[in-house]
Structures are given as structure tokens and as C-alpha cells.
Write a protein that holds these residues in place. Structure first.
Motif, short mmCIF file in Angstrom:
data_model
loop_
_atom_site.label_atom_id
_atom_site.label_comp_id
_atom_site.label_asym_id
_atom_site.label_seq_id
_atom_site.Cartn_x
_atom_site.Cartn_y
_atom_site.Cartn_z
N PHE A 74 0.75 -1.22 0.16
CA PHE A 74 0.11 -0.05 -0.13
C PHE A 74 0.72 1.15 0.08
CE2 PHE A 74 -2.48 -3.26 2.03
CZ PHE A 74 -3.61 -3.54 1.41
N ASP A 75 0.28 2.42 -0.59
CA ASP A 75 1.07 3.57 -0.74
C ASP A 75 0.34 4.56 0.18
OD1 ASP A 75 -1.15 4.03 -2.16
OD2 ASP A 75 0.11 4.88 -3.74
N THR A 76 -0.92 4.16 0.64
CA THR A 76 -1.33 5.29 1.67
C THR A 76 -2.07 4.49 2.91
OG1 THR A 76 -2.39 6.28 -0.45
CG2 THR A 76 -3.70 6.80 1.58
N PHE A 77 -1.94 5.25 4.07
CA PHE A 77 -2.21 4.55 5.25
C PHE A 77 -3.27 5.34 6.04
CE2 PHE A 77 2.24 3.32 4.32
CZ PHE A 77 1.85 1.94 4.40
N ILE A 78 -4.26 4.81 6.67
CA ILE A 78 -5.15 5.51 7.53
C ILE A 78 -4.75 5.10 8.80
CG2 ILE A 78 -7.48 6.18 8.20
CD1 ILE A 78 -8.27 5.54 5.17
N LEU A 79 -4.43 5.86 9.61
CA LEU A 79 -3.79 5.66 10.88
C LEU A 79 -4.81 6.43 11.96
CD1 LEU A 79 -0.32 6.13 10.42
CD2 LEU A 79 -1.51 4.02 10.61
N PRO A 80 -6.15 5.71 12.60
CA PRO A 80 -6.77 6.61 13.27
C PRO A 80 -6.08 6.61 14.74
CG PRO A 80 -7.75 4.55 13.13
CD PRO A 80 -6.58 4.56 12.16
N SER A 81 -6.19 7.90 15.23
CA SER A 81 -5.58 8.13 16.51
C SER A 81 -6.57 8.89 17.56
CB SER A 81 -4.42 8.77 16.38
OG SER A 81 -4.53 10.10 15.70
N VAL A 82 -6.31 8.69 18.90
CA VAL A 82 -7.11 9.15 19.72
C VAL A 82 -6.18 10.44 20.62
CG1 VAL A 82 -8.46 8.80 22.02
CG2 VAL A 82 -8.32 7.14 20.04
N GLN A 83 -6.76 11.64 20.80
CA GLN A 83 -6.32 12.52 21.73
C GLN A 83 -7.09 12.88 22.79
OE1 GLN A 83 -3.12 13.56 21.09
NE2 GLN A 83 -2.97 15.23 22.63
N MET A 84 -6.95 12.69 24.13
CA MET A 84 -7.79 13.08 25.15
C MET A 84 -6.99 13.34 26.34
SD MET A 84 -10.51 9.54 25.60
CE MET A 84 -12.06 9.91 24.48
N SER A 93 -1.13 13.14 19.36
CA SER A 93 0.11 14.29 19.19
C SER A 93 1.26 13.62 19.09
CB SER A 93 0.03 15.25 20.24
OG SER A 93 -0.05 14.63 21.60
N GLU A 94 1.45 12.36 19.65
CA GLU A 94 2.66 11.61 19.58
C GLU A 94 2.87 10.99 18.31
OE1 GLU A 94 2.42 8.91 23.13
OE2 GLU A 94 2.51 10.46 24.35
N LEU A 95 1.75 10.38 17.68
CA LEU A 95 1.91 9.78 16.67
C LEU A 95 2.41 10.74 15.39
CD1 LEU A 95 1.42 7.43 14.53
CD2 LEU A 95 -1.05 8.11 14.46
N THR A 96 1.50 11.74 15.45
CA THR A 96 1.87 12.98 14.55
C THR A 96 3.34 13.45 14.51
OG1 THR A 96 -0.53 13.77 14.53
CG2 THR A 96 1.39 15.48 13.81
N LEU A 97 4.03 13.70 15.92
CA LEU A 97 5.27 14.21 15.93
C LEU A 97 6.27 13.08 15.35
CD1 LEU A 97 7.23 16.31 16.83
CD2 LEU A 97 7.02 15.33 19.17
N ASN A 98 6.07 11.75 15.66
CA ASN A 98 6.77 10.65 15.15
C ASN A 98 7.03 10.66 13.82
OD1 ASN A 98 7.80 9.90 17.63
ND2 ASN A 98 5.92 8.41 17.96
N LEU A 99 5.47 10.86 13.02
CA LEU A 99 5.54 10.84 11.63
C LEU A 99 6.32 12.04 11.03
CD1 LEU A 99 1.78 9.94 10.91
CD2 LEU A 99 3.85 8.61 10.12
N LEU A 100 5.96 13.24 11.47
CA LEU A 100 6.83 14.35 11.04
C LEU A 100 8.42 14.20 11.13
CD1 LEU A 100 4.60 17.26 12.60
CD2 LEU A 100 4.55 16.29 10.08
N GLU A 101 8.75 13.43 12.23
CA GLU A 101 10.38 13.45 12.33
C GLU A 101 10.91 12.38 11.70
OE1 GLU A 101 10.44 12.89 16.56
OE2 GLU A 101 10.79 15.25 16.96
N SER A 102 9.95 11.50 11.01
CA SER A 102 10.54 10.04 10.52
C SER A 102 10.78 10.49 9.03
CB SER A 102 9.41 8.99 10.42
OG SER A 102 8.19 9.32 9.76
#
Length: 156
Positions: A74-84, A93-102
Motif C-alpha cells: 500500500f502507498d496510503t495509510f489511514i491511522l486513526p488516533s485518539v487525543q484525550m 500528538s505523539e503519532l503526528t510528531l513521530n511521523l513528522l520526524e521520520s
């Protein structure tokens, strides 16, 4: 056409409903009988801890259920995540930061969101830590119905 994603969101709503108020036939708000704490008739810390446990258990189960997904084809991923944040759950926010840094050299990210909050931490990751290019697609502030709204909605 993605039953696992729809199932995730259905279960997420069910879990959140366990510690949310519902209105009975007499228009009285109440919590679920299975939920032992109450946000203002009891200890707010107990309420947060019990809510956090429900959500952490759910997220762990979902992570384990989806740990063997084949991502090679696959070339596209849908990663549902939860922020509470009030419950200490900062998965999004942790997933987003890890993605941005990767980002790797030659890579390209395309982020699209009507509500993307470009924090200083995210901006630093994009500009200084990632080696990829980025396309950020965000709605204009006037595109959302929150512009000029009173109260907390005006800060969105």
C-alpha cells in the motif's frame, strides 16, 4: 469499504459512552451503572483514572489486533488516533510528531486536515528534524464555522 476502520470507530464511540453522561427519560443526566466514578459527585481524579483505563485498554486491544497488517502493498495509510489530554492519552500528538520526524531524504509527506494545529513542536520537526518535503493542506480560517464564535469555540 473498510470494515475494520468502521469497526474501530464504532468501538471507540462505545468505549467513550461508558464514561460519558446520558440523559434518561426524566431528562436527568447520569453515568453508566457499570462506571463507578463520577466527575463532580466524586473525585475527578478517580473519574479520570477510570476513564483512562477504559481507553488505554481499548487502544492496546486495537493495536494488538492490527499489529500484523501487511503494509508493503500500500502507498496510503489511514491511522486513526485518539487525543484525550485530560485523561493523559496523547496518542494523536505523539503519532503526528513521530511521523513528522521520520521523513527520509527524497520522501514526501502530504497532510490534509481542516483543523491541523501546527504547533511549535510540529514546526520544529518539519523544519529541523525531518529530511522529507511536506505539503500541508489546511482549511482557511474562514472555512470553518468557528471564526468569530463566542466562548471556547472561537479559539478553534
Amino acid at each position: 469499504d473498510c470494515a475494520p476502520l468502521a469497526d474501530f470507530y464504532e468501538k471507540l464511540v462505545q468505549k467513550i459512552s461508558q464514561f460519558s453522561f446520558s440523559m434518561d427519560g426524566n431528562e436527568k443526566f447520569e453515568t453508566s451503572p457499570e462506571f463507578s466514578s463520577h466527575p463532580y459527585n466524586g473525585s475527578i481524579e478517580d473519574y479520570k483514572a477510570e476513564s483512562r483505563t477504559i481507553m488505554q485498554n481499548f487502544l492496546k486491544e486495537e493495536s494488538e489486533r492490527n499489529s500484523d497488517v501487511n503494509t508493503v502493498d500500500f502507498d496510503t495509510f489511514i491511522l486513526p488516533s485518539v487525543q484525550m489530554g485530560p485523561f493523559g492519552i496523547n496518542q494523536d500528538s505523539e503519532l503526528t510528531l513521530n511521523l513528522l520526524e521520520s521523513g527520509e531524504p527524497g520522501g514526501k509527506f502530504a497532510f490534509g486536515s481542516g483543523y491541523f494545529n501546527l504547533t511549535q513542536e510540529y514546526l520544529s520537526a518539519i523544519l529541523h528534524k525531518s529530511k522529507s518535503e511536506f505539503d500541508l493542506i489546511m482549511a482557511h480560517p474562514k472555512a470553518n464555522g468557528f471564526l468569530g464564535a463566542r466562548g471556547p469555540a472561537g479559539g478553534i
